[in-house]
Design a protein around this motif. Sequence first.
Motif, PDB file in Angstrom:
ATOM      1  N   ALA A  59      55.825  46.516  14.580  1.00 19.83           N
ATOM      2  CA  ALA A  59      56.758  47.657  14.586  1.00 19.83           C
ATOM      3  C   ALA A  59      56.089  48.934  14.105  1.00 19.83           C
ATOM      4  O   ALA A  59      55.332  48.933  13.130  1.00 19.83           O
ATOM      5  CB  ALA A  59      57.968  47.356  13.715  1.00 19.83           C
ATOM      6  N   ASP A  60      56.395  50.022  14.792  1.00 18.92           N
ATOM      7  CA  ASP A  60      55.892  51.334  14.385  1.00 18.92           C
ATOM      8  C   ASP A  60      56.382  51.703  12.987  1.00 18.92           C
ATOM      9  O   ASP A  60      55.684  52.386  12.236  1.00 18.92           O
ATOM     10  CB  ASP A  60      56.336  52.415  15.375  1.00 18.92           C
ATOM     11  N   LEU A  61      57.579  51.252  12.633  1.00 15.18           N
ATOM     12  CA  LEU A  61      58.186  51.585  11.343  1.00 15.18           C
ATOM     13  C   LEU A  61      57.295  51.182  10.173  1.00 15.18           C
ATOM     14  O   LEU A  61      57.227  51.874   9.165  1.00 15.18           O
ATOM     15  CB  LEU A  61      59.556  50.912  11.223  1.00 15.18           C
ATOM     16  N   LEU A  62      56.595  50.063  10.305  1.00 10.38           N
ATOM     17  CA  LEU A  62      55.715  49.585   9.236  1.00 10.38           C
ATOM     18  C   LEU A  62      54.247  49.767   9.607  1.00 10.38           C
ATOM     19  O   LEU A  62      53.376  49.141   9.028  1.00 10.38           O
ATOM     20  CB  LEU A  62      55.997  48.106   8.935  1.00 10.38           C
ATOM     21  N   GLY A  63      53.986  50.632  10.561  1.00 11.37           N
ATOM     22  CA  GLY A  63      52.622  50.852  11.039  1.00 11.37           C
ATOM     23  C   GLY A  63      51.663  51.254   9.923  1.00 11.37           C
ATOM     24  O   GLY A  63      52.056  51.821   8.908  1.00 11.37           O
ATOM     25  N   PHE A  64      50.398  50.947  10.129  1.00 13.58           N
ATOM     26  CA  PHE A  64      49.399  51.216   9.095  1.00 13.58           C
ATOM     27  C   PHE A  64      48.038  51.476   9.727  1.00 13.58           C
ATOM     28  O   PHE A  64      47.607  50.742  10.606  1.00 13.58           O
ATOM     29  CB  PHE A  64      49.296  50.006   8.160  1.00 13.58           C
ATOM     30  N   THR A  65      47.403  52.523   9.260  1.00  8.47           N
ATOM     31  CA  THR A  65      46.026  52.826   9.628  1.00  8.47           C
ATOM     32  C   THR A  65      45.247  52.990   8.331  1.00  8.47           C
ATOM     33  O   THR A  65      45.697  53.695   7.420  1.00  8.47           O
ATOM     34  CB  THR A  65      45.947  54.129  10.444  1.00  8.47           C
ATOM     35  N   ALA A  66      44.117  52.335   8.249  1.00  4.65           N
ATOM     36  CA  ALA A  66      43.301  52.434   7.031  1.00  4.65           C
ATOM     37  C   ALA A  66      42.833  53.868   6.840  1.00  4.65           C
ATOM     38  O   ALA A  66      42.329  54.486   7.778  1.00  4.65           O
ATOM     39  CB  ALA A  66      42.110  51.496   7.116  1.00  4.65           C
ATOM     40  N   PRO A  67      42.998  54.413   5.632  1.00  4.48           N
ATOM     41  CA  PRO A  67      42.541  55.785   5.380  1.00  4.48           C
ATOM     42  C   PRO A  67      41.017  55.870   5.409  1.00  4.48           C
ATOM     43  O   PRO A  67      40.329  54.897   5.142  1.00  4.48           O
ATOM     44  CB  PRO A  67      43.083  56.084   3.973  1.00  4.48           C
ATOM     45  N   ASP A  68      40.519  57.033   5.746  1.00  2.44           N
ATOM     46  CA  ASP A  68      39.078  57.284   5.736  1.00  2.44           C
ATOM     47  C   ASP A  68      38.846  58.691   5.188  1.00  2.44           C
ATOM     48  O   ASP A  68      38.779  59.654   5.928  1.00  2.44           O
ATOM     49  CB  ASP A  68      38.496  57.149   7.139  1.00  2.44           C
ATOM     50  N   THR A  69      38.752  58.775   3.862  1.00  2.00           N
ATOM     51  CA  THR A  69      38.576  60.069   3.203  1.00  2.00           C
ATOM     52  C   THR A  69      37.113  60.408   2.960  1.00  2.00           C
ATOM     53  O   THR A  69      36.810  61.513   2.519  1.00  2.00           O
ATOM     54  CB  THR A  69      39.304  60.070   1.834  1.00  2.00           C
ATOM     55  N   GLY A  70      36.230  59.440   3.196  1.00  6.57           N
ATOM     56  CA  GLY A  70      34.812  59.666   2.958  1.00  6.57           C
ATOM     57  C   GLY A  70      34.309  59.053   1.666  1.00  6.57           C
ATOM     58  O   GLY A  70      33.117  59.068   1.401  1.00  6.57           O
ATOM     59  N   SER A  71      35.226  58.521   0.844  1.00 10.48           N
ATOM     60  CA  SER A  71      34.793  57.856  -0.391  1.00 10.48           C
ATOM     61  C   SER A  71      35.699  56.659  -0.671  1.00 10.48           C
ATOM     62  O   SER A  71      36.871  56.644  -0.269  1.00 10.48           O
ATOM     63  CB  SER A  71      34.846  58.814  -1.581  1.00 10.48           C
ATOM     64  N   LEU A  72      35.158  55.677  -1.358  1.00 12.76           N
ATOM     65  CA  LEU A  72      35.944  54.503  -1.733  1.00 12.76           C
ATOM     66  C   LEU A  72      37.134  54.907  -2.587  1.00 12.76           C
ATOM     67  O   LEU A  72      38.272  54.497  -2.331  1.00 12.76           O
ATOM     68  CB  LEU A  72      35.073  53.491  -2.486  1.00 12.76           C
ATOM     69  N   ARG A  73      36.893  55.729  -3.598  1.00 16.69           N
ATOM     70  CA  ARG A  73      37.974  56.150  -4.492  1.00 16.69           C
ATOM     71  C   ARG A  73      39.078  56.876  -3.712  1.00 16.69           C
ATOM     72  O   ARG A  73      40.252  56.582  -3.849  1.00 16.69           O
ATOM     73  CB  ARG A  73      37.435  57.031  -5.616  1.00 16.69           C
ATOM     74  N   GLY A  74      38.690  57.796  -2.869  1.00 18.82           N
ATOM     75  CA  GLY A  74      39.673  58.526  -2.079  1.00 18.82           C
ATOM     76  C   GLY A  74      40.445  57.611  -1.137  1.00 18.82           C
ATOM     77  O   GLY A  74      41.669  57.743  -0.991  1.00 18.82           O
ATOM     78  N   ASP A  75      39.736  56.674  -0.502  1.00 22.56           N
ATOM     79  CA  ASP A  75      40.405  55.734   0.397  1.00 22.56           C
ATOM     80  C   ASP A  75      41.400  54.861  -0.358  1.00 22.56           C
ATOM     81  O   ASP A  75      42.511  54.621   0.122  1.00 22.56           O
ATOM     82  CB  ASP A  75      39.390  54.839   1.101  1.00 22.56           C
ATOM     83  N   LEU A  76      41.011  54.391  -1.529  1.00 16.93           N
ATOM     84  CA  LEU A  76      41.912  53.528  -2.304  1.00 16.93           C
ATOM     85  C   LEU A  76      43.124  54.302  -2.817  1.00 16.93           C
ATOM     86  O   LEU A  76      44.243  53.774  -2.816  1.00 16.93           O
ATOM     87  CB  LEU A  76      41.164  52.847  -3.448  1.00 16.93           C
TER      88      LEU A  76
END
Length: 180
Positions: A59-76
């Motif tokens: 379902a789009d309602l619970l959709g998820f894309t892994a973040p990619d901020t350029g750093s582990l800390r930022g992604d987490l």
Amino acid sequence: MAPRKQQEIFDATLRLVAEKGYAGLTVEGVAERSGVNKTTIYRWWPSKAALLGAALVEADLLGFTAPDTGSLRGDLVALVEGVVRLLSEPPAADVAVAALGAAVEHPELDARRFFADRFAREREIFERAVRRGELKESVDPMLVVDLLAGAVWIRSVFRGVPLPDGFARDAVAAVLDGVG
């Protein structure tokens, strides 16, 4: 089945389980809300458990894309902020709590598929961090995700405590830097 119609079925399924719980979820109710004949739904999903299991992942309602901020800390931090939104903003919060809560009592829902799908997407965060030299290969990514997502679930769902501004940043700091 057309993707748009499938999303309408999934949306109807998730909203119905949020309103009425798993016991109140029926294929007939989903058919009525989505404007699809129940035989069509049964052709694709043999039971309400199979339908809800598919809806949780697709379902789009619970959709998820892994973040990619350029750093582990930022992604987490972005990952934790996403879990906070998922569990605090309607209608996703109502759906997630009702559907995943039902999975505890009804193993036929196989919520492991939902979590396996999420973790497969989250794994990218850790693979990138290893390639950038930010993380040792020996670190267990699932443990890190469980610690962070678990903190959100415990505080917001089980304890009912509002999460303060900066919660995601502080939780990530506790995991990456330690509390001592």
